[in-house]
Design a protein around this motif. Structure first.
Motif, short mmCIF file in Angstrom:
data_model
loop_
_atom_site.label_atom_id
_atom_site.label_comp_id
_atom_site.label_asym_id
_atom_site.label_seq_id
_atom_site.Cartn_x
_atom_site.Cartn_y
_atom_site.Cartn_z
N ALA A 29 0.81 -1.22 0.00
CA ALA A 29 0.00 0.00 0.00
C ALA A 29 0.84 1.27 0.00
O ALA A 29 0.30 2.36 0.00
N MET A 30 2.16 1.15 0.00
CA MET A 30 3.02 2.34 0.01
C MET A 30 2.96 3.06 -1.33
O MET A 30 3.00 2.44 -2.38
N SER A 31 2.93 4.39 -1.24
CA SER A 31 3.04 5.20 -2.46
C SER A 31 4.50 5.17 -2.92
O SER A 31 5.39 4.74 -2.18
N ALA A 32 4.76 5.65 -4.12
CA ALA A 32 6.12 5.68 -4.63
C ALA A 32 7.00 6.57 -3.74
O ALA A 32 8.16 6.22 -3.46
N GLU A 34 6.56 7.21 -0.51
CA GLU A 34 6.78 6.50 0.75
C GLU A 34 7.83 5.40 0.57
O GLU A 34 8.71 5.22 1.42
N ARG A 35 7.74 4.67 -0.54
CA ARG A 35 8.67 3.59 -0.81
C ARG A 35 10.10 4.13 -0.95
O ARG A 35 11.05 3.56 -0.40
N ASP A 78 0.07 12.75 6.59
CA ASP A 78 -0.24 13.78 5.59
C ASP A 78 -0.92 14.93 6.31
O ASP A 78 -2.13 14.86 6.58
N THR A 111 4.59 13.90 5.30
CA THR A 111 4.86 13.57 3.90
C THR A 111 5.59 14.70 3.15
O THR A 111 6.39 14.38 2.27
#
Length: 130
Positions: A29-32, A34-35, A78, A111
């Motif tokens: 479920a991580m966004s790019a 976050e990854r 966020d 974020t």
């Protein structure tokens, strides 16, 4: 009623819900962003690996970094989303507090810091924690 009971609308003092569960292993479920931050975090401190936090309702959330030895847990927040949706903000705070009560040291990473000087400072500081 004796006046000692809480009003009917008050939540119970204790809850039968299960505590959040922290698992190690990258969350899908991580966004790019976050990854990428989690990868930089792990490179700065090999003890921190991505993971997942599952709340008492079974909903998973990505963890940027988990160190089960020191019980550190890094979570993305966020700020704009929290301001825009008080329900989301409240649910996140309840989850973070439940994690703290379970013995985890929760570190919130905003974020907007992922690609900023503040984020680099956080990465360096976190790598120094023992």
């Amino acid at each position: 009623a004796t006046g000692a009971e809480p009003p009917a609308s008050s939540p119970p003092l204790s809850s039968a819900s299960s505590p959040p569960v922290v698992t190690i292993g990258e969350s899908g479920a991580m966004s790019a962003a976050e990854r990428a931050f989690a990868a930089r975090l792990s490179a700065a401190d090999r003890r921190l690996v991505p993971g997942t936090v599952t709340d008492s309702a079974g909903a998973p959330s990505p963890a940027l970094g988990v160190d089960p030895t020191t019980r550190r847990l890094l979570l993305a927040v966020d700020p704009d989303g929290w301001v825009a949706d008080p329900v989301t903000w409240s649910a996140a705070l309840r989850l973070h507090n439940a994690l703290r009560l379970g013995g985890w040291r929760v570190v919130r990473i905003p974020t907007p810091w992922f690609e900023s000087p503040e984020g680099e400072t956080v990465l360096q500081d976190l790598a120094q924690i023992r």
